[in-house]
Design a protein around this motif. Structure first.
Motif, PDB file in Angstrom:
ATOM      1  N   PRO A  27      44.646  20.549  50.975  1.00 31.83           N
ATOM      2  CA  PRO A  27      45.243  20.717  49.649  1.00 31.83           C
ATOM      3  C   PRO A  27      44.232  20.813  48.513  1.00 31.83           C
ATOM      4  O   PRO A  27      44.405  21.615  47.589  1.00 31.83           O
ATOM      5  N   GLU A  28      43.169  19.994  48.568  1.00 37.44           N
ATOM      6  CA  GLU A  28      42.183  20.019  47.482  1.00 37.44           C
ATOM      7  C   GLU A  28      41.523  21.393  47.363  1.00 37.44           C
ATOM      8  O   GLU A  28      41.299  21.900  46.261  1.00 37.44           O
ATOM      9  N   LEU A  29      41.220  21.995  48.510  1.00 39.41           N
ATOM     10  CA  LEU A  29      40.600  23.313  48.498  1.00 39.41           C
ATOM     11  C   LEU A  29      41.579  24.372  48.015  1.00 39.41           C
ATOM     12  O   LEU A  29      41.201  25.306  47.298  1.00 39.41           O
ATOM     13  N   LEU A  30      42.852  24.238  48.391  1.00 46.52           N
ATOM     14  CA  LEU A  30      43.876  25.165  47.905  1.00 46.52           C
ATOM     15  C   LEU A  30      43.927  25.157  46.383  1.00 46.52           C
ATOM     16  O   LEU A  30      43.941  26.211  45.736  1.00 46.52           O
ATOM     17  N   VAL A  31      43.966  23.965  45.806  1.00 46.13           N
ATOM     18  CA  VAL A  31      44.043  23.856  44.344  1.00 46.13           C
ATOM     19  C   VAL A  31      42.817  24.491  43.700  1.00 46.13           C
ATOM     20  O   VAL A  31      42.929  25.256  42.722  1.00 46.13           O
ATOM     21  N   GLU A  32      41.634  24.194  44.238  1.00 46.36           N
ATOM     22  CA  GLU A  32      40.407  24.785  43.692  1.00 46.36           C
ATOM     23  C   GLU A  32      40.441  26.305  43.782  1.00 46.36           C
ATOM     24  O   GLU A  32      40.048  27.016  42.846  1.00 46.36           O
ATOM     25  N   GLY A  33      40.907  26.816  44.919  1.00 47.97           N
ATOM     26  CA  GLY A  33      40.933  28.257  45.117  1.00 47.97           C
ATOM     27  C   GLY A  33      41.877  28.964  44.164  1.00 47.97           C
ATOM     28  O   GLY A  33      41.500  29.962  43.527  1.00 47.97           O
ATOM     29  N   TYR A  34      43.104  28.463  44.046  1.00 47.20           N
ATOM     30  CA  TYR A  34      44.058  29.099  43.141  1.00 47.20           C
ATOM     31  C   TYR A  34      43.591  29.009  41.691  1.00 47.20           C
ATOM     32  O   TYR A  34      43.759  29.964  40.916  1.00 47.20           O
ATOM     33  N   ARG A 114      51.407  23.554  57.521  1.00 42.72           N
ATOM     34  CA  ARG A 114      51.020  22.155  57.306  1.00 42.72           C
ATOM     35  C   ARG A 114      50.463  21.929  55.914  1.00 42.72           C
ATOM     36  O   ARG A 114      50.906  21.038  55.193  1.00 42.72           O
ATOM     37  N   VAL A 115      49.486  22.739  55.522  1.00 42.14           N
ATOM     38  CA  VAL A 115      48.783  22.451  54.282  1.00 42.14           C
ATOM     39  C   VAL A 115      49.650  22.749  53.061  1.00 42.14           C
ATOM     40  O   VAL A 115      49.602  22.011  52.065  1.00 42.14           O
ATOM     41  N   TYR A 116      50.490  23.792  53.123  1.00 36.57           N
ATOM     42  CA  TYR A 116      51.377  24.045  51.981  1.00 36.57           C
ATOM     43  C   TYR A 116      52.475  22.997  51.910  1.00 36.57           C
ATOM     44  O   TYR A 116      52.935  22.638  50.823  1.00 36.57           O
ATOM     45  N   GLY A 117      52.896  22.483  53.069  1.00 35.15           N
ATOM     46  CA  GLY A 117      53.833  21.361  53.059  1.00 35.15           C
ATOM     47  C   GLY A 117      53.230  20.144  52.378  1.00 35.15           C
ATOM     48  O   GLY A 117      53.906  19.453  51.602  1.00 35.15           O
ATOM     49  N   GLU A 118      51.963  19.871  52.654  1.00 39.35           N
ATOM     50  CA  GLU A 118      51.290  18.755  51.986  1.00 39.35           C
ATOM     51  C   GLU A 118      51.202  19.001  50.483  1.00 39.35           C
ATOM     52  O   GLU A 118      51.398  18.087  49.677  1.00 39.35           O
ATOM     53  N   LEU A 119      50.891  20.241  50.103  1.00 39.59           N
ATOM     54  CA  LEU A 119      50.797  20.566  48.683  1.00 39.59           C
ATOM     55  C   LEU A 119      52.156  20.400  48.003  1.00 39.59           C
ATOM     56  O   LEU A 119      52.236  19.935  46.858  1.00 39.59           O
ATOM     57  N   LEU A 124      52.859  20.337  43.948  1.00 39.49           N
ATOM     58  CA  LEU A 124      52.122  21.509  43.494  1.00 39.49           C
ATOM     59  C   LEU A 124      52.522  22.790  44.220  1.00 39.49           C
ATOM     60  O   LEU A 124      51.934  23.852  43.959  1.00 39.49           O
ATOM     61  N   ALA A 125      53.480  22.723  45.104  1.00 41.58           N
ATOM     62  CA  ALA A 125      54.041  23.919  45.733  1.00 41.58           C
ATOM     63  C   ALA A 125      55.561  23.782  45.678  1.00 41.58           C
ATOM     64  O   ALA A 125      56.097  22.676  45.829  1.00 41.58           O
ATOM     65  N   HIS A 126      56.233  24.901  45.453  1.00 41.35           N
ATOM     66  CA  HIS A 126      57.672  24.857  45.179  1.00 41.35           C
ATOM     67  C   HIS A 126      58.388  25.980  45.907  1.00 41.35           C
ATOM     68  O   HIS A 126      57.791  27.013  46.250  1.00 41.35           O
ATOM     69  N   SER A 127      59.675  25.759  46.118  1.00 38.06           N
ATOM     70  CA  SER A 127      60.515  26.774  46.738  1.00 38.06           C
ATOM     71  C   SER A 127      61.782  26.974  45.916  1.00 38.06           C
ATOM     72  O   SER A 127      62.264  26.060  45.247  1.00 38.06           O
ATOM     73  N   VAL A 128      62.290  28.185  45.971  1.00 37.93           N
ATOM     74  CA  VAL A 128      63.603  28.520  45.419  1.00 37.93           C
ATOM     75  C   VAL A 128      64.445  28.998  46.590  1.00 37.93           C
ATOM     76  O   VAL A 128      64.007  29.869  47.356  1.00 37.93           O
ATOM     77  N   GLU A 129      65.622  28.413  46.749  1.00 44.46           N
ATOM     78  CA  GLU A 129      66.469  28.723  47.899  1.00 44.46           C
ATOM     79  C   GLU A 129      67.766  29.394  47.455  1.00 44.46           C
ATOM     80  O   GLU A 129      68.322  29.056  46.404  1.00 44.46           O
ATOM     81  N   THR A 130      68.260  30.316  48.270  1.00 47.59           N
ATOM     82  CA  THR A 130      69.522  31.007  48.029  1.00 47.59           C
ATOM     83  C   THR A 130      70.468  30.710  49.183  1.00 47.59           C
ATOM     84  O   THR A 130      70.094  30.856  50.353  1.00 47.59           O
TER      85      THR A 130
END
Length: 228
Positions: A27-34, A114-119, A124-130
């Motif tokens: 997750p830390e690397l994801l945040v830095e990258g984005y 796994r990693v986006y689930g942790e985020l 810091l990660a979100h979903s929109v469901e229909t």
């Protein structure tokens, strides 16, 4: 190659979409990258260790959807009335549906899940469901939210029960991001013919990074549907 937690400065990135590599993803690397303007995609494993090899991309021509440019047809508005929407109700399930191996061009593997689930569990990660009238999850999208940036990762719809369901989720996302008047940044990575029809445009990498800098200083939106 970038190592864990070290993102090469954007001024050193090559004039191509793939700009650096990392071994592993957390997750830390994801945040830095984005926050730097890049996003990851798995590219295989290191032969010596079996560790995941991650390619990081910052497209020379970046696809974005200006919040005031979303094209909503009359038929799409009509379709939207047949669905119910939710936010962050079943993030992992949305990612799983986006990762369906029967979809062409699939790239979402177990490490990405796994990693986006942790985020997501860090907020810091979100979903929109229909959902359809029968209570089935028939469409959705997910991505990363940092301040005024929403970096869309993937979307899906159920071809049998969810006509326009992913587009309806996108309408809800655009309304959520712009609800309080802030001009937030909706990143879709690359423009495609399908996304172009929805209003997605291309900007240069330099333009995107300028927009990103402004977006990261904006407040995060309220990740909830309006009360009615």
């Amino acid at each position: 190659m970038g190592s864990m937690g070290v993102i090469p400065d954007a001024s050193t990135w090559p004039d191509q979409d793939l700009v650096f590599w990392s071994v592993g993803l957390e997750p830390e690397l994801l945040v830095e990258g984005y926050a730097a303007g890049a996003f990851p995609m798995p590219t295989g494993e290191l032969a010596e260790t079996g560790d995941p090899l991650i390619g990081w991309y910052s497209p020379v021509a970046r696809g974005i959807l200006p919040l005031d440019a979303l094209r909503v047809t009359r038929s799409l508005r009509k379709s939207a009335r047949h669905y119910r929407l939710s936010i962050d109700h079943c993030f992992d399930q949305v990612v799983e549906r986006c990762a369906d191996p029967n979809r062409s061009g699939g790239w979402i593997d177990d490490e990405i899940k796994r990693v986006y689930g942790e985020l997501h569990r860090l907020g810091l990660a979100h979903s929109v469901e229909t959902w359809d009238a029968a209570g089935r999850l028939v469409g959705g999208l997910y991505g990363v939210g940092l301040g005024g940036l929403f970096a869309g990762e993937s979307m899906f719809h159920d071809p049998e029960h969810g006509r326009d369901a992913s587009k309806v989720a996108l309408i809800a996302l655009v309304e959520l991001l712009g609800r309080d008047g802030h001009r937030r940044l909706l990143d879709v990575q690359w423009q495609t013919p399908h996304l172009s029809g929805l209003g997605v445009v291309e900007v240069s990498r330099a333009d995107y990074l300028n927009r990103l800098g402004r977006a990261l200083r904006m407040p995060s939106p309220q990740w909830q549907l309006p009360q009615v």
